[in-house]
Design a protein around this motif. Structure first.
Motif, mmCIF file in Angstrom:
data_model
loop_
_atom_site.group_PDB
_atom_site.id
_atom_site.type_symbol
_atom_site.label_atom_id
_atom_site.label_comp_id
_atom_site.label_asym_id
_atom_site.label_seq_id
_atom_site.Cartn_x
_atom_site.Cartn_y
_atom_site.Cartn_z
ATOM 1 N N PHE A 145 0.852 -1.381 0.090
ATOM 2 C CA PHE A 145 0.145 0.053 -0.055
ATOM 3 C C PHE A 145 0.729 1.264 -0.125
ATOM 4 C CE2 PHE A 145 -2.392 -3.227 2.328
ATOM 5 C CZ PHE A 145 -3.437 -3.257 1.573
ATOM 6 N N GLN A 146 0.309 2.343 -0.515
ATOM 7 C CA GLN A 146 0.904 3.656 -0.158
ATOM 8 C C GLN A 146 -0.087 4.480 0.349
ATOM 9 O OE1 GLN A 146 1.214 5.880 -3.980
ATOM 10 N NE2 GLN A 146 3.262 7.055 -3.283
ATOM 11 N N ALA A 147 0.533 5.139 1.308
ATOM 12 C CA ALA A 147 -0.304 5.845 2.217
ATOM 13 C C ALA A 147 -0.601 7.359 1.571
ATOM 14 C CB ALA A 147 0.322 6.167 3.575
ATOM 15 N N LEU A 148 -2.016 7.889 1.508
ATOM 16 C CA LEU A 148 -2.401 9.043 1.165
ATOM 17 C C LEU A 148 -2.155 10.325 2.250
ATOM 18 C CD1 LEU A 148 -5.395 7.951 -1.000
ATOM 19 C CD2 LEU A 148 -3.358 8.364 -2.079
ATOM 20 N N SER A 149 -2.279 9.702 3.533
ATOM 21 C CA SER A 149 -2.130 10.626 4.568
ATOM 22 C C SER A 149 -1.464 9.890 5.781
ATOM 23 C CB SER A 149 -3.453 10.861 5.191
ATOM 24 O OG SER A 149 -4.170 10.036 5.153
ATOM 25 N N PRO A 150 -0.796 10.367 6.656
ATOM 26 C CA PRO A 150 -0.153 9.757 7.568
ATOM 27 C C PRO A 150 -1.007 8.519 8.350
ATOM 28 C CG PRO A 150 0.277 12.131 8.009
ATOM 29 C CD PRO A 150 -0.817 11.763 6.802
ATOM 30 N N LEU A 151 -0.384 7.463 8.595
ATOM 31 C CA LEU A 151 -1.212 6.095 8.974
ATOM 32 C C LEU A 151 -0.501 5.395 10.103
ATOM 33 C CD1 LEU A 151 -3.820 5.024 7.693
ATOM 34 C CD2 LEU A 151 -2.229 3.646 6.114
ATOM 35 N N GLY A 152 -1.371 4.878 10.982
ATOM 36 C CA GLY A 152 -0.690 4.224 12.070
ATOM 37 C C GLY A 152 -1.262 2.624 11.903
ATOM 38 N N ALA B 270 4.368 7.289 1.587
ATOM 39 C CA ALA B 270 5.356 6.171 1.886
ATOM 40 C C ALA B 270 4.484 4.755 1.586
ATOM 41 C CB ALA B 270 5.754 6.207 3.434
ATOM 42 N N ARG B 271 5.424 3.698 1.475
ATOM 43 C CA ARG B 271 4.676 2.424 1.003
ATOM 44 C C ARG B 271 5.103 1.622 2.270
ATOM 45 N NH1 ARG B 271 5.926 4.556 -3.542
ATOM 46 N NH2 ARG B 271 4.539 4.472 -5.308
ATOM 47 N N VAL B 272 4.201 0.471 2.256
ATOM 48 C CA VAL B 272 4.278 -0.488 3.258
ATOM 49 C C VAL B 272 3.925 -1.781 2.855
ATOM 50 C CG1 VAL B 272 2.104 -0.072 4.484
ATOM 51 C CG2 VAL B 272 3.823 -1.072 5.838
ATOM 52 N N ALA B 273 4.601 -2.987 3.081
ATOM 53 C CA ALA B 273 4.238 -4.154 2.653
ATOM 54 C C ALA B 273 3.826 -5.054 3.868
ATOM 55 C CB ALA B 273 5.624 -5.069 1.825
ATOM 56 N N VAL B 274 2.484 -5.579 3.739
ATOM 57 C CA VAL B 274 1.847 -6.432 4.948
ATOM 58 C C VAL B 274 1.748 -7.718 4.428
ATOM 59 C CG1 VAL B 274 -0.051 -6.433 6.475
ATOM 60 C CG2 VAL B 274 0.777 -4.303 5.831
#
Length: 566
Positions: A66-73, A119-123
């Protein structure tokens, strides 16, 4: 999706009866997305599934980027909570069990650190278990564990109603598509797993085969499992747009002769759709069909086919044609919300009369429309104007329009085409499907659409405001009624609508042998009627309107069924 009755084996029904009940969230595909789901772009899914026919279980390993469109927790996914989670990792870091939970089918994962916008994240989610079994696919979602006539495993999934979360962690909403998905389907050798998109090869080791597939922008429920001892028929279609489209048909060995005959229809269907609408949207992947133990489903580039090679009196396989229509209406253009589902089913269903007109002529076109017309029930508006989960639309008992999104949707399109003419109609439909009136083959990005957007395209193409047409046909249940009476040498016509909504729909009238078009600008009009002249309203059957004789026929049919039932 077709909604015809299908056979379901007693063994399967027994297995269904003993399985856990799905949570409300899991059973309702298209529920409101969590804020965290709205805050990401779903870039890629890498889904590995090991399917064990002997135990009727799966083991899944899904890596989602995923790529975040806004800060994400947090990352929030949808997954049936009856599939136990073995582990969750974020960017390769294994999380403690306290960092994630899935109490009701919405899997919430707390990230090790807040993700910045952009930023991107891999889950990575590993899980296993017995996936929900469909009692009567494709009406209800789940896996179908079946066997071929010679006793080999024959497995499929159909999850439009309940959603992708029945067997993989996803965003279970029409707008939850991943831009790219890789599938790695492991099955006991020598079984075959046919998948969406393009084939990336097959690996074999330790008695298992892993089939690799890659698809771009697949619809959420278009990702499917199709496993069996398949044989493959291959061909190519030279498109009128200059590109070459691979044709692929995975069929049971017992069906080879019938499959070869059915495959002859592929080119005809492609030519119809391309000449009527525009380029096949997935020509750089394939036109794929796979024989399944359930009736059928519009899985992107791998349409499920279980019609047992039946043909209608019109000389074609109507189920194959309907599911293929969804490559345009459902896969290329996808409704933003299930409330707009008629865009899939109404336009898809209208492609069948149009196909018959293309193949055979006007008699078959109108005959097909009449069969659809006789089944319209008008219990609810086709569009409510508010968000819905899928069964709110399909289930009349829940207040939905049900089958009307198919049959009434098709007749509404017929009347619209008669009102605005072929040029305007098809320009508006092309704009809906492709985002342009002049599509070209190549890598196409699927679109999301709403009913209001389609109305805007029709208005734009026609150069006039036709909101009155859609307000009556889509946003209320009742059909307009055309009232006629004769007096003092005049034929007086008036449209009757619920709440007296404006409906200036022109009416053709045949008086003697001459046909004239009555403007009906204010919803009513009078025309001269010569003494002794015969007259017929709407002689060329352009108008969808209330018909008491059809209502009487429907009541008769109900009475006969009730009588037969005892």
């Amino acid at each position: 999706m077709t909604r015809s009755l299908i056979f379901c084996a007693c063994l399967l029904l027994s297995a269904c009866a003993s399985q856990p009940t799905l949570t409300t969230r899991t059973v309702n595909s298209g529920a409101e997305r969590a804020p965290e789901q709205l805050a990401v772009v779903f870039e890629k899914a890498d889904l590995a599934l090991r399917i064990d026919p002997a135990s009727r279980t799966i083991r899944g390993d899904a890596t989602l980027t995923f790529q975040a469109l806004s800060p994400l927790g947090r990352i929030v996914l949808d997954l049936d909570n009856h599939l136990p989670i073995d582990s969750v990792a974020v960017d390769g870091q294994l999380l403690p069990a306290s960092a994630y939970s899935n109490p009701d089918g919405r899997l919430a994962i707390t990230l090790p650190r807040q993700l910045a916008a952009g930023a991107r994240v891999a889950v990575r989610v590993r899980y296993h278990g017995a996936p929900h079994v469909a009692k009567m696919a494709p009406w209800d979602g789940g896996f179908v564990w079946s066997s071929t006539p010679d006793g080999q495993p024959w497995i499929a999934s159909a999850v439009q109603g309940e959603g992708c979360d029945l067997f993989w962690p996803c965003i279970d909403h029409p707008m939850g598509k991943a831009k790219l998905i890789d599938q790695h389907i492991a099955v006991p050798a020598p079984l075959v797993a046919a998948g969406a998109g393009i084939a990336l090869g097959m690996d074999e080791a330790d008695g298992w085969r892993t089939w690799h597939w890659r698809a771009k922008n697949p619809s959420t429920y278009g990702i499917s499992v199709n496993v069996g001892p398949y044989k493959l028929l291959s061909d190519e279609y030279r498109s009128r747009f200059g590109n070459t489209i691979p044709l692929r048909f995975w069929h049971l060995p017992q069906s080879e002769a019938q499959a070869r005959e059915l495959m002859k229809e592929f080119a005809l269907m492609l030519d119809f759709f391309e000449s009527t609408l525009g380029p096949y949207p997935f020509g750089d992947e394939k036109m794929g069909v796979v024989e399944t133990p359930h009736k059928g489903m519009e899985h992107q580039t791998i349409n499920a086919y279980g019609n047992k090679y039946a043909k209608t009196m019109y000389g074609y396989d109507d189920l194959l044609q309907h599911e293929f229509a969804h490559e345009w209406f459902g896969n290329q253009v996808t409704n933003m919300d299930w409330d707009d589902m008629w865009l899939h089913e109404g336009l898809g269903s209208y492609m069948q009369p149009l196909y018959l007109q293309y193949l055979r002529g006007d008699q078959e076109y109108f005959s097909s429309l009449m069969k659809l017309r006789s089944t319209i029930v008008n219990k609810a508006a086709m569009v409510s104007g508010k968000p819905h989960v899928v069964e709110d639309v399909y289930d009349i008992k829940r207040g939905g329009p049900g089958q009307d999104i198919y049959v009434k949707g098709a007749l509404v399109m017929h009347s619209l085409r008669a009102l605005v003419g072929d040029d305007v109609f098809f320009r508006a439909v092309r704009k809906l499907v492709y985002g342009t009136e002049q599509p070209a083959p190549g890598a196409m990005t699927p679109r999301y659409a709403t009913t209001r957007e389609f109305i805007g395209f029709v208005n734009q193409a026609s150069g006039r405001d036709l909101g009155w047409f859609f307000d009556v046909y889509l946003y209320q249940a009742e059909l307009p009624e055309l009232l006629a009476e004769t007096a003092d040498g005049q034929l007086k016509l008036r449209w009757k609508t619920k709440d007296d909504k404006p409906f200036p729909m022109p009416v053709d009238v045949r008086i003697g042998a001459a046909v004239q078009t009555v403007a009906m600008t204010a919803g009513s009009a009078s025309i001269s009627l010569p003494a002794g002249a015969t007259w017929t309203l709407d002689p060329h059957s352009k108008l969808l309107r209330r018909a008491k004789h059809i209502e009487e026929f429907q009541e008769y049919e109900k009475a006969q069924k009730k009588k037969k039932a005892g």
